[in-house]
Scaffold this active site. Structure first.
Site, short mmCIF file in Angstrom:
data_model
loop_
_atom_site.label_atom_id
_atom_site.label_comp_id
_atom_site.label_asym_id
_atom_site.label_seq_id
_atom_site.Cartn_x
_atom_site.Cartn_y
_atom_site.Cartn_z
CB ALA A 89 10.20 1.35 18.73
CG ASP A 90 14.27 -2.88 20.49
OD1 ASP A 90 13.51 -2.44 21.40
OD2 ASP A 90 15.50 -3.01 20.65
#
Length: 136
Positions: A89-90
């Site tokens: 996840a960013d």
């Protein structure tokens, strides 16, 4: 008062792994609990409250499902100790996960809440806390 505080802390520690105010919280956190100690009144130890909060299994399962779906990973890869970044996840993914969780649970986590979340368990615990406060 110090002797009374120590006695109260000793009594409470036998019921809760949080041990009481300022004590070693590792036994509680090692089990995946968020330890929280609150003094509701400094003038009365009868109002001392210590609790260990952890998300209910169904809350954790829903959080895991939402995160797995959002990140297109298998649900069994999303463990309570998984960090969002380790799952790929960013920052945008994290914001979208928070929005999807708010929608799934019909709650609002707020901006500050989302900043404190690092792991899947953090998210589930925060959601459980919001749900329990909502029901009060």
């Amino acid at each position: 008062m110090a002797a009374t505080s120590a006695a109260a802390a000793a009594a409470i520690s036998s019921f809760c792994p949080a041990q009481a105010l300022g004590a070693d919280l590792r036994p509680c956190t090692a089990l995946g609990f968020k330890a929280r100690a609150v003094v509701l009144s400094t003038s009365s130890l009868r109002r001392l409250q210590v609790s260990c909060l952890a998300a209910k299994p169904e809350t954790l399962a829903t959080v895991q499902k939402v995160i797995a779906s959002q990140l297109s990973v298998e649900e069994d890869k999303v463990s309570p100790t998984s960090k969002f970044t380790d799952l790929g996840a960013d920052s945008l993914d994290t914001v979208e996960i928070m929005m999807n969780l708010e929608e799934a649970f019909k709650i609002s986590l707020g901006d500050e809440g989302a900043e404190k979340i690092v792991t899947v368990q953090d998210a589930a615990d925060m959601i459980q806390d919001v749900i329990s406060k909502k029901g009060e």
